[in-house]
Design an enzyme around this catalytic site. Sequence first.
Site: not given
Ligand code: PXP
Length: 237
Positions: A6, A8-9, A42, A44, A48-49, A70, A101, A151, A190-191, A212-213
């Site tokens: 991901n 986005d950031h 994503h 949004r 925002r990004h 997304e 999210t 997911e 996520h995370g 992503g992050h």
């Molecule tokens: N999956 C979904 C549905 C998300 O919304 C996100 C965050 O944008 C991720 C995965 C990735 O999460 P992270 O940035 O915490 O790795």
Amino acid sequence: MLLGVNVDHIATVREARKDVEPDPVKAAELAIKGGADGITVHLREDRRHIQDRDLIEVRKRVKKVELNLEMAATDEMVRIALKVRPDMVTLVPEKRAELTTEGGLDLKKSGKKIKKAIDVIQGKGMPVSLFINPAIADVEISKQLGATMVEIHTGIYSNAKGKKQIEELKRVKKAVSRAHDIGLLVNAGHGLNYTNVKNIIAIKDIRGLYIGHSIVARSVYDGMENAVREMKKLIGV
Ligand code: PXP
């Protein structure tokens, strides 16, 4: 197990200066060079990004791996998905004030709207994944709504510690197993980071992870030394 990255950031940093750099499309290309099996953006509602033009460019340049869009299940986003034609769409809940999210879709409350989006998007040949909490009921509703994939939200697992984390891991495992048994393709995300991903990798039947992050954070650390060295060389000291 596939890895979807991901980006986005990268756009979050760019938008902090309303500049053209760093470019999430370029980051997507580098992620693919590094072995990414997919790219996620994503779009949004508040932009925002990721911006609309990022999505259009990323679609033009990401051809050999899966582009996952997304988005919230709104009429505007469905229209954009039909126009841009990503390889898959992941429907997520979206709140304006959230930093990221915060949880899976509320399928009981928004089932009708989600089903409509699934029918329209899948009717045009793009598979839809639902981002859901690791709950058996949500897995089963996802199947009833006609989604191709789910997911499983790993955010609570990722943030928990000790006993709580082990309990949450069990919930994730059960949800993955049920989803697989009833014929859904199963992703998770996520995370996830370089440490907590290990328990998730051990779960069989997960098709792919979306991260992503932690990857964006690691890329800053790995790139900083060279970036400074090059500037020092230019300055000549
Ligand atoms: N999956 C979904 C549905 C998300 O919304 C996100 C965050 O944008 C991720 C995965 C990735 O999460 P992270 O940035 O915490 O790795």
